[in-house]
Design a protein around this motif. Structure first.
Motif, short mmCIF file in Angstrom:
data_model
loop_
_atom_site.label_atom_id
_atom_site.label_comp_id
_atom_site.label_asym_id
_atom_site.label_seq_id
_atom_site.Cartn_x
_atom_site.Cartn_y
_atom_site.Cartn_z
N TRP A 251 11.16 -18.64 3.47
CA TRP A 251 11.28 -17.18 3.42
C TRP A 251 9.95 -16.50 3.78
N THR A 295 13.31 -22.39 -2.47
CA THR A 295 13.10 -23.20 -1.27
C THR A 295 14.41 -23.81 -0.77
N TYR A 298 16.60 -21.43 1.21
CA TYR A 298 16.09 -21.14 2.56
C TYR A 298 16.41 -22.29 3.51
N LYS A 301 19.90 -22.61 4.51
CA LYS A 301 20.30 -21.52 5.40
C LYS A 301 19.91 -21.81 6.85
#
Length: 528
Positions: A251, A295, A298, A301
């Motif tokens: 991020w 974490t 992210y 993703k």
């Protein structure tokens, strides 16, 4: 006064640092290196292999990378050149005996029963054992003609690392192993020795299967995909899923802000930290959960690990602090999407005439070339160096206990010997240099070791910590999560201030770099 004879085994990042700091103390060590170049595992790796961390983290404290370096992650040729430049800068090459491989170590002096009765390491807590000192008979083979010679040494430093030596090849039932296969079977280290152009020709037009899912496996699969594309896809047999990520950023925030500073170390119940720090770690434990979710959300993703069933069973937190996180090769999952790499998760497989059959499948994966990227038998490699059955038994401990090294360097019951570079960190060169400093100061008479009982108590405290936070990966002895706490202990033994930053906020929230320890020797001199 007779000069003590010290030898170092291995001219990788640890061996070079040990040599440099011993020379600074006035010793003339002998450094045995079986290869023809310095660099250790870096000298014999895949053409595409790059650093996993920033050069600012992966460097010696007093030897920066050249200003001409522009790559975020230098390749293996640049790392080897950096290590060679370090050796030349500090005139270390004259101590290296290239092409000479240490075959065995035999301690001649005190017997097993006498050593068991000692209260202090080597009999008196000193590097060379005083009046009780023995010697190490080091058998070395010259690689060019095969001749052997025995060298008598007062102290031995093993810098052989985890990623070389005995190859780890899985065992198979009768007629289910490579003997049943018509294709070719190699270990990734055989591939590493070929060189870039020869390796490309070797892979061209072959259906390749790679066993493994860590750095070597990822790199060789990516190279295969680059050479053959989807026409001859590379299949990866993945027995254990891991957190392999594009970079150490989540991020938009570098991960070192979460896990490589003093504040983050407050999350852990550290070995020998005391009751108050233990209570504080318990109170801050929810932050560990937040870091993990932050974490993992992210990476789930941006990497299609759910799509391909590659979500690890262990948390990112556990992987990070077990030194198990790898940086993916560029466009790795794009190669998976296009079909150049095929991911196949299976706990077991067997060979057949035309390829391999994975657990649960009836038809084989047609294969011309099998590459095992399954690591090394690092424990066995160290055990096999010792002639003494007693030392063979105790040097790496039992499989249900962490590697039994005080300060990750000294076995409490093996005299006049140290091991550097066996336990791990996010930047091994950084920790190896700190250990080399500590060891050289000890060998030079800078301090005495605690009693054997106290050292074994410290080892047990670290074992408890490793098992609590690293789980099933405790044998890796990774100290990333408490590397500052660990460095603090080394600094105190060296007689230096462990706090290296200027200002309260910097000390607690900015990550430490190797350069923070660049002036330790000058600080030692000023305190004399």
């Amino acid at each position: 006064m007779e000069e003590k004879k010290v030898c170092i085994v291995g001219a990788g990042v640890s061996g070079l640092a040990a040599c440099k700091y011993l020379v600074q103390k006035g010793f003339h060590p002998v450094l045995f290196e079986s290869d023809r170049v310095v660099g250790g595992v870096w000298a014999r790796t895949l053409p595409s292999t790059r650093l996993q961390s920033s050069p600012l983290d992966y460097q010696y404290s007093d030897f920066p990378w050249p200003e001409t370096l522009t790559k975020i992650f230098p390749d293996h040729n640049q790392v080897v050149e950096y290590l060679g430049s370090y050796a030349r800068r500090f005139d270390l090459l004259k101590y290296v005996r290239f092409g000479e491989k240490v075959m065995s170590l035999d301690y001649v002096g005190a017997g097993e029963k006498e050593m068991e009765a000692w209260d202090m390491w080597s009999g008196n807590g000193e590097a060379f054992g005083g009046s009780r000192r023995g010697t190490w008979h080091v058998t070395v083979r010259k690689e060019d003609d095969g001749s052997c010679q025995v060298h008598i040494m007062d102290f031995v430093i093993l810098c052989v690392g985890r990623y070389s030596g005995l190859l780890n090849i899985p065992s198979f039932p009768a007629n289910k192993g490579p003997e049943a296969f018509n294709g070719e079977v190699i270990h990734v280290m055989d591939y590493c020795k070929m060189g870039s152009s020869a390796a490309d020709k070797f892979l061209k037009g072959k259906r390749v299967t790679v066993v493994g899912f860590r750095k070597f496996a990822l790199d060789v699969a990516a190279e295969c995909a680059n050479v053959n594309g989807p026409e001859y896809p590379c299949t990866m047999i993945i027995r254990g899923k891991h957190w392999n990520i594009p970079k150490f950023v989540a991020w938009g925030i570098p991960l070192h802000y979460f896990c490589l500073n003093r504040f983050s170390e407050l999350f852990f119940d550290r070995p020998g930290g005391g009751l108050l720090l233990s209570i504080l770690a318990t109170m801050l434990s929810p932050l560990v959960w937040l870091f993990t979710k932050f974490t993992e959300s992210y990476f789930k993703k941006i990497i299609p690990i759910k799509k391909y069933g590659m979500v690890p069973e262990h948390s990112f937190f556990q992987a990070m602090f077990s030194c198990l996180v790898c940086v993916l090769p560029e466009n790795f999952y794009k190669k998976v999407e296009e079909g150049s790499i095929v991911l196949k998760h299976s706990k077991s497989f067997e060979f057949c005439k035309n390829g391999i059959i994975v657990e649960g499948d009836t038809s084989p994966i047609n294969t011309d070339l099998m590459i095992f990227a399954t690591g090394f038998k690092s424990d066995q490699k160290i055990k096999d160096l010792f002639i003494s059955p007693h030392f063979q038994k105790i040097v790496i401990g039992s499989l249900d206990f962490t590697i039994p090294l005080y300060r990750e360097c000294i076995h409490p019951r093996i005299p006049q010997l140290a091991i550097i570079g066996y336990s791990e960190h996010a930047s091994n060169i950084y920790l190896s240099e700190m250990r080399a400093r500590w060891l050289a100061h000890f060998i030079n008479g800078g301090f005495l070791l605690p009693s054997i009982n106290d050292m074994e108590k410290s080892v047990k405290e670290w074992d408890k910590y490793m098992k609590r936070y690293l789980g099933k990966f405790f044998r890796r002895s990774c100290i990333t999560s408490l590397h500052l706490w660990y460095n603090d202990q080394l600094c105190k033994d060296l007689g230096c201030n462990p706090k290296r930053k200027k200002g309260f906020l910097a000390e607690w929230f900015i990550s430490y770099k190797p350069t923070d320890y660049a002036n330790l020797e000058e600080e030692q001199k000023s305190m004399l």
